[in-house]
Enzyme design. Structure first.
Site, PDB file in Angstrom:
ATOM      1  N   GLY A  27     -15.671  -7.003 -12.926  1.00  0.00           N
ATOM      2  CA  GLY A  27     -14.472  -6.283 -13.326  1.00  0.00           C
ATOM      3  C   GLY A  27     -13.228  -6.955 -12.776  1.00  0.00           C
ATOM      4  N   ALA A  74     -17.177   0.738 -12.188  1.00  0.00           N
ATOM      5  CA  ALA A  74     -16.697   1.953 -12.857  1.00  0.00           C
ATOM      6  C   ALA A  74     -16.708   1.749 -14.359  1.00  0.00           C
ATOM      7  CB  ALA A  74     -15.282   2.305 -12.398  1.00  0.00           C
ATOM      8  N   THR A 114      -9.067   6.351  -8.275  1.00  0.00           N
ATOM      9  CA  THR A 114      -7.970   6.194  -9.230  1.00  0.00           C
ATOM     10  C   THR A 114      -6.926   7.293  -9.125  1.00  0.00           C
ATOM     11  OG1 THR A 114      -7.502   6.215 -11.624  1.00  0.00           O
ATOM     12  CG2 THR A 114      -9.416   7.437 -10.899  1.00  0.00           C
ATOM     13  N   ASP A 115      -5.724   6.993  -9.604  1.00  0.00           N
ATOM     14  CA  ASP A 115      -4.680   8.003  -9.716  1.00  0.00           C
ATOM     15  C   ASP A 115      -5.029   9.058 -10.753  1.00  0.00           C
ATOM     16  OD1 ASP A 115      -4.434   5.934 -11.636  1.00  0.00           O
ATOM     17  OD2 ASP A 115      -2.353   6.472 -12.051  1.00  0.00           O
ATOM     18  N   TYR A 138     -12.834  10.791 -17.531  1.00  0.00           N
ATOM     19  CA  TYR A 138     -12.788   9.746 -16.511  1.00  0.00           C
ATOM     20  C   TYR A 138     -12.290  10.303 -15.184  1.00  0.00           C
ATOM     21  CZ  TYR A 138     -11.039   5.569 -14.072  1.00  0.00           C
ATOM     22  OH  TYR A 138     -10.760   4.602 -13.139  1.00  0.00           O
ATOM     23  N   LYS A 142     -14.477  10.564 -11.729  1.00  0.00           N
ATOM     24  CA  LYS A 142     -14.048   9.851 -10.527  1.00  0.00           C
ATOM     25  C   LYS A 142     -13.825  10.818  -9.373  1.00  0.00           C
ATOM     26  CE  LYS A 142     -13.329   6.026 -10.063  1.00  0.00           C
ATOM     27  NZ  LYS A 142     -14.234   4.944  -9.572  1.00  0.00           N
ATOM     28  N   TRP A 163      -2.693   1.307 -11.946  1.00  0.00           N
ATOM     29  CA  TRP A 163      -1.867   0.397 -12.743  1.00  0.00           C
ATOM     30  C   TRP A 163      -1.932  -1.044 -12.219  1.00  0.00           C
ATOM     31  CZ3 TRP A 163       3.408   2.880 -14.562  1.00  0.00           C
ATOM     32  CH2 TRP A 163       3.157   4.143 -15.125  1.00  0.00           C
TER      33      TRP A 163
END
Length: 298
Positions: A27, A74, A114-115, A138, A142, A163
């Site tokens: 990734g 992920a 993640t945000d 998602y 998460k 981002w």
């Protein structure tokens, strides 16, 4: 490219170099970790190590005996909708059994999140202590993965990123791959653009600190500052390119609602990185790299 300039081996005490096992090695973040860490990082792609296979993970952990593990594996936003069962195993279940295996081996475990675990509309950037409020599959998976990792073991740090950019595979780089037609970008989506190679370097430093026994928060936000709208971030990059005489499409700021996406996305997901600033003594500022004309394409 920014990566080689940041490359350094992550050293523990004395002359020993720690070994960091990275899952999701094929990734974007996994590749950045390998580039920055060099021989200190042993990256495993999903084909080489399926994180949903607990037995396989135990086997690799026992054979390699790494000093730390970073789980960057992920399934993303769209894939979580298309492959919900697979996404549940990768994003939610696997972090728990990986954290447990690492605890049994005495190995610090860093889980990348993640945000998108946030979805409400706050009046400030999200802190680590804020309750999660995901909007889509998602984000829900998460958030479940975070819970499972922390519930399974100690010696775990959840690192939320957002981002990612700077590897020429990011949002702005994709905008520049098209023709010269105007590009529409949301002015009402606020977030934290994060230089991918800088955050990779920081993650490896964090692994080294955990191996050394430093006290690290269970959840840590590693993202760029200051918060910015997606349109203003793109405008910053486009302005730099125009000043350098590079081909740049016209930017058209629009509302998120105009895209008509079937997958809800958070409009305010900027992360408060005060804790990380206290630990590392500086911020991950997105502006300098964004204003380099060669960051997103040649």
């Amino acid at each position: 490219m920014d990566g080689p300039a940041l490359r350094r081996d992550v050293a523990l005490l004395g002359d020993d170099t720690i070994i960091v096992l990275v899952t999701g090695g094929n990734g974007r973040l996994g590749r950045a970790l390998s580039l920055i860490g060099g021989p200190a990082v042993r990256g495993f792609s999903s084909a080489e190590l399926d994180v949903t296979d607990a037995v396989a993970f135990h086997r690799v952990l026992g054979r390699l005996r790494p000093d730390a593990v970073i789980n960057a594996a992920a399934l993303g936003v769209e894939a979580s909708e298309v492959e919900p069962q697979r996404a549940h195993h990768v994003n939610a279940i696997a972090p728990g059994h990986m954290a447990q295996a690492c605890q049994l081996a005495g190995t610090p475990f860093i889980h990348i999140s993640t945000d998108y675990v946030f979805g409400d509309v706050p009046d400030r950037p999200w802190r680590e202590s804020d309750p999660v409020s995901p909007l889509n599959s998602y984000g829900h998976l998460k958030a479940e993965g975070e819970h499972n990792a922390l519930a399974a073991a100690g010696g775990v740090c959840i690192c939320r990123v957002a981002w990612l950019f700077g590897d020429q595979k990011d949002f702005i780089a994709r905008l520049l791959q098209g023709n010269d037609d105007p590009v529409r970008v949301a002015y009402d989506q606020i977030g934290s653009p994060t230089p991918i190679f800088h955050v990779a370097k920081r993650l490896l430093e964090l692994a080294s600190r955990m191996v050394a026994g430093d006290v690290i928060p269970e959840i840590l936000h590693l993202a760029g500052s200051p918060p910015v709208s997606r349109a203003d971030w793109v405008a910053t990059a486009f302005d730099a390119r125009r000043r350098a005489g590079k081909r740049t499409p016209k930017l058209v700021p629009v509302s998120m609602s105009e895209f008509g996406s079937q997958i809800p996305r958070p409009s305010r997901s900027a992360l408060d990185c005060t804790l990380a600033t206290q630990i590392f003594a500086d911020q991950l500022d997105w502006q300098e790299l964004t204003m380099r004309a060669d960051t997103f394409s040649g």
